[in-house]
Write an enzyme that holds these catalytic residues in place. Structure first.
Site, PDB file in Angstrom:
ATOM      1  N   VAL A  13      -0.339   5.997  -1.286  1.00  0.00           N
ATOM      2  CA  VAL A  13      -1.310   5.215  -0.522  1.00  0.00           C
ATOM      3  C   VAL A  13      -1.347   3.762  -1.033  1.00  0.00           C
ATOM      4  O   VAL A  13      -1.266   3.505  -2.231  1.00  0.00           O
ATOM      5  CB  VAL A  13      -2.712   5.881  -0.620  1.00  0.00           C
ATOM      6  CG1 VAL A  13      -3.255   5.864  -2.037  1.00  0.00           C
ATOM      7  CG2 VAL A  13      -3.700   5.219   0.314  1.00  0.00           C
ATOM      8  N   ASP A  14      -1.410   2.830  -0.101  1.00  0.00           N
ATOM      9  CA  ASP A  14      -1.492   1.391  -0.398  1.00  0.00           C
ATOM     10  C   ASP A  14      -0.200   0.779  -0.950  1.00  0.00           C
ATOM     11  O   ASP A  14      -0.214  -0.363  -1.408  1.00  0.00           O
ATOM     12  CB  ASP A  14      -2.631   1.072  -1.382  1.00  0.00           C
ATOM     13  CG  ASP A  14      -4.000   1.131  -0.696  1.00  0.00           C
ATOM     14  OD1 ASP A  14      -4.033   0.988   0.540  1.00  0.00           O
ATOM     15  OD2 ASP A  14      -5.004   1.325  -1.387  1.00  0.00           O
ATOM     16  N   GLY A  16       2.318   0.211   0.968  1.00  0.00           N
ATOM     17  CA  GLY A  16       2.811  -0.677   2.019  1.00  0.00           C
ATOM     18  C   GLY A  16       3.617  -0.036   3.126  1.00  0.00           C
ATOM     19  O   GLY A  16       4.436  -0.698   3.764  1.00  0.00           O
ATOM     20  N   THR A  18       2.663   1.204   6.212  1.00  0.00           N
ATOM     21  CA  THR A  18       2.355   0.657   7.532  1.00  0.00           C
ATOM     22  C   THR A  18       2.697  -0.823   7.610  1.00  0.00           C
ATOM     23  O   THR A  18       3.196  -1.306   8.631  1.00  0.00           O
ATOM     24  CB  THR A  18       0.875   0.885   7.869  1.00  0.00           C
ATOM     25  OG1 THR A  18       0.610   2.282   7.825  1.00  0.00           O
ATOM     26  CG2 THR A  18       0.537   0.376   9.255  1.00  0.00           C
ATOM     27  N   ILE A  37      -5.128   1.487   5.293  1.00  0.00           N
ATOM     28  CA  ILE A  37      -4.395   2.740   5.055  1.00  0.00           C
ATOM     29  C   ILE A  37      -4.100   3.401   6.401  1.00  0.00           C
ATOM     30  O   ILE A  37      -4.965   3.465   7.271  1.00  0.00           O
ATOM     31  CB  ILE A  37      -5.216   3.701   4.171  1.00  0.00           C
ATOM     32  CG1 ILE A  37      -5.474   3.070   2.804  1.00  0.00           C
ATOM     33  CG2 ILE A  37      -4.520   5.042   4.011  1.00  0.00           C
ATOM     34  CD1 ILE A  37      -6.463   3.832   1.963  1.00  0.00           C
ATOM     35  N   HIS A  79       2.328  12.341   3.796  1.00  0.00           N
ATOM     36  CA  HIS A  79       3.427  13.283   4.040  1.00  0.00           C
ATOM     37  C   HIS A  79       3.290  14.001   5.373  1.00  0.00           C
ATOM     38  O   HIS A  79       4.171  14.741   5.771  1.00  0.00           O
ATOM     39  CB  HIS A  79       3.393  14.355   2.949  1.00  0.00           C
ATOM     40  CG  HIS A  79       2.066  15.042   2.958  1.00  0.00           C
ATOM     41  ND1 HIS A  79       0.989  14.549   2.279  1.00  0.00           N
ATOM     42  CD2 HIS A  79       1.631  16.096   3.664  1.00  0.00           C
ATOM     43  CE1 HIS A  79      -0.064  15.304   2.551  1.00  0.00           C
ATOM     44  NE2 HIS A  79       0.292  16.240   3.393  1.00  0.00           N
ATOM     45  N   LYS A 130       6.715  -5.284  -2.119  1.00  0.00           N
ATOM     46  CA  LYS A 130       5.816  -6.255  -2.763  1.00  0.00           C
ATOM     47  C   LYS A 130       6.511  -7.125  -3.814  1.00  0.00           C
ATOM     48  O   LYS A 130       5.914  -7.481  -4.833  1.00  0.00           O
ATOM     49  CB  LYS A 130       4.590  -5.550  -3.349  1.00  0.00           C
ATOM     50  CG  LYS A 130       3.824  -4.717  -2.318  1.00  0.00           C
ATOM     51  CD  LYS A 130       2.461  -4.277  -2.801  1.00  0.00           C
ATOM     52  CE  LYS A 130       1.782  -3.386  -1.765  1.00  0.00           C
ATOM     53  NZ  LYS A 130       0.413  -3.004  -2.125  1.00  0.00           N
TER      54      LYS A 130
END
Length: 582
Positions: A13-14, A16, A18, A37, A79, A130
């Site tokens: 999660v977070d 990246g 999306t 999220i 998932h 990132k």
């Protein structure tokens, strides 16, 4: 015909996921997601023309030519989409992009994603996202990582290299050789790591080219389909749509679906069928689940694509199920086998309730790999019957007397029964967390059991009476012993080498302090009721703990894990002495 490869995007999660797809799709989904999220499931078609437009300069450099018609991306919250993309023998997803925040490296859901990819034998590349957050990184107006890297200071390049090799190390720990994409010698044996920034777009060109190239080169046979054959797909999601009723979002991976086709799928009751009334297809680069999506009606749709299907009878469809045109003669057998395999259980184990067939299969695989058995499976909320089934397991398998509820609610009467019967219900919506929570509960149960067993069970022990260490002859006799093997506790019975029961240990003392237990190698004083020192017990005598038949059975089965090999041998010796007495 060669179809588009189906690409799943996974990661913690977070990290990246999306945002990365948002950059590719040139839409604004990521910024509109709750908390940044991904909350839902969807699919986006990226045509070959878009890939060539974004990555043409990279293609020229590497001398490649893309022959596949494009890429079909599945946008995954963790998932769930991947596990719902099911087909016999594995996953519908041809390739996965594992998104890792390069500044944070591996986190729990990264490992979870890798474990799932391993279970389904799905190849993947790593998007090291990132890079723009690296200290000193200067963003460049280019989609090429290589172009941007050449314009960075050497210390920034070195910092990036160090972060990449941290990822190489993490991947090695979980069994994968890996390298930066341009240093990979054999893409069959090494995982390609592609540095990228979803925020600035740097690295998107290489990510698209190498994802398409790897799929094209190594998955050609899998991508070759009979486009005019009966449609085969996987149900991602089921939802109510205004004006359409119950619809299903389907990823079609083989053949063609047409309006008025009858399709078969799995339901709780078994194999079910429905007639297609409408097929709605999203425009390329348009996310299927966007509220503002402009769907258009089509008469037919060919693989590979994401399609929304409307019709009567989809109310009972299970997300994660295969969807097969009934024109395929083997449809009933294939789906019946799928249901049988998905709901396969053992005689003992936990009760598992999940939201979809896909999450049930994924959890079943991962629980099995941890040696955790499942006695009952179901899709939907936890009901009272589930709790009663778990309670009934207590007498046979105490560690199976628990309900795992993944992404489903617990009905009020089930919660009340759980409290009344002291049956643990573990609710979670993250796979690795629900397994960790169960293991944590298991450890606490075993600890509680160990503590109770230590107080109530007699463990194997052999002691030797120390000469000239008699402090009282009787009422009770107090004398010194060496613990030769095992462990000695108060309140246990002692016997001699002939199996004669001598008396019960009242107290253990070490340096005049009372202790609960003495272990191998310790010298202690013990007080024993029922004997007179010099008669039943003498200097240098060897004494054993007396273990009754019920205790012996428990030590050989339920509590065998509490004994080391020497203690197990000692238990056998004590058993032989008792038998010789009879």
């Amino acid at each position: 015909m060669i179809r588009q490869p189906i690409i799943c995007v996974m990661g913690h999660v977070d990290h990246g996921k999306t945002s990365l797809l948002d950059r590719i799709r040139s839409s604004a989904i990521a910024s509109r997601e709750a908390g940044g999220i991904t909350q839902h499931i969807g699919a986006s078609e990226v045509p070959i023309a878009v890939i060539e437009e974004v990555s043409g300069h990279v293609l020229k450099k590497f001398g490649g030519k893309i022959t596949i018609p494009g890429l079909l991306f599945i946008d995954t919250p963790g998932h769930e989409a991947f596990t719902n993309l099911r087909r016999r023998g594995g996953s519908v997803s041809d390739l996965a992009i594992l998104v890792v925040d390069i500044t944070k490296s591996f986190e729990p859901q990264t490992y979870e994603a890798i474990n799932i990819l391993k279970e389904y034998k799905t190849p993947f590349v790593v998007a090291a996202n990132k890079i723009d957050l690296l200290t000193g990184w200067r963003a460049q107006k280019t989609s090429s990582f290589e172009e941007s890297l050449g314009k960075q200071e050497k210390n920034v390049q070195d910092a990036l290299e160090a972060k990449l090799y941290e990822l190489v190390g993490k991947l090695s720990e979980v069994g994968f050789n890996s390298e930066r994409y341009d240093r990979v010698k054999d893409f069959r044996k090494e995982v390609a790591i592609l540095p990228v920034s979803a925020k600035t777009g740097e690295g998107i060109a290489e990510l698209l080219v190498f994802t398409a190239g790897i799929a094209q080169r190594f998955l050609e046979a899998r991508l070759n389909i009979e486009v005019k054959g009966p449609g085969k797909g996987s149900i991602l999601e089921k939802k109510e749509e205004k004006g359409l009723g119950t619809t299903i979002d389907v990823i079609l991976y083989n053949g063609t679906l047409k309006v008025n086709d009858t399709v078969a799928f799995a339901s709780v009751a078994g194999v079910a069928t429905a007639k297609i009334r409408a097929l709605l297809k999203p425009k390329p680069l348009q996310e299927m689940r966007e509220a503002s999506s402009k769907y258009y009606y089509v008469d037919s749709v060919a693989a590979a694509s994401g399609v929304k299907v409307s019709g009567v009878g989809f109310e009972e469809a299970l997300p994660g199920s295969l969807l097969i045109s009934t024109a395929d003669q083997g449809y009933e057998r294939e789906i019946a086998t799928e249901i049988k395999d998905a709901f396969a259980t053992e005689k003992t184990g936990i009760v598992l309730k999940t939201d979809t067939l896909g999450s049930m299969e994924a959890l079943s695989k991962l629980l099995s790999s941890e040696g955790i058995k499942i006695s009952k499976k179901g899709i939907g909320n936890v009901i009272k019957r589930d709790v009663l089934d778990a309670f009934g397991m207590r007498a046979i398998d105490p560690y199976g007397s628990v309900v795992l509820a993944f992404n489903v609610a617990v009905e009020d009467d089930a919660a009340a029964e759980s409290e009344a019967a002291s049956v643990k219900v573990i609710s979670e919506n993250i796979i690795y967390k629900i397994i960790d929570d169960y293991k944590e509960w298991l450890d606490s149960e075993k600890k509680r059991e160990r503590e109770a067993a230590t107080k109530s069970l007699t463990f194997p022990c052999i002691v030797k009476v120390l000469p000239n260490h008699t402090f009282r002859i009787s009422h009770p006799a107090i004398f010194g012993v060496d613990v030769v093997a095992g462990r000695l506790q108060s309140s246990v019975l002692l016997m001699n080498v002939h199996g004669d029961i001598l008396g019960r240990v009242k107290e253990l003392q070490n340096n005049k302090l009372s202790v609960l237990e003495a272990k191998k190698g310790e010298s202690i004083a013990i007080s024993v009721d029922g004997i007179t020192f010099g008669r039943q017990v003498k200097d240098n005598d060897v004494l054993y703990t007396h273990i009754n038949d019920e205790e012996e059975q428990l030590l050989r089965s339920k509590f065998s894990y509490m004994l080391n090999d020497e203690e197990k041998d000692l238990l056998n010796e004590i058993s032989r002495i008792k038998r010789s007495k009879h």
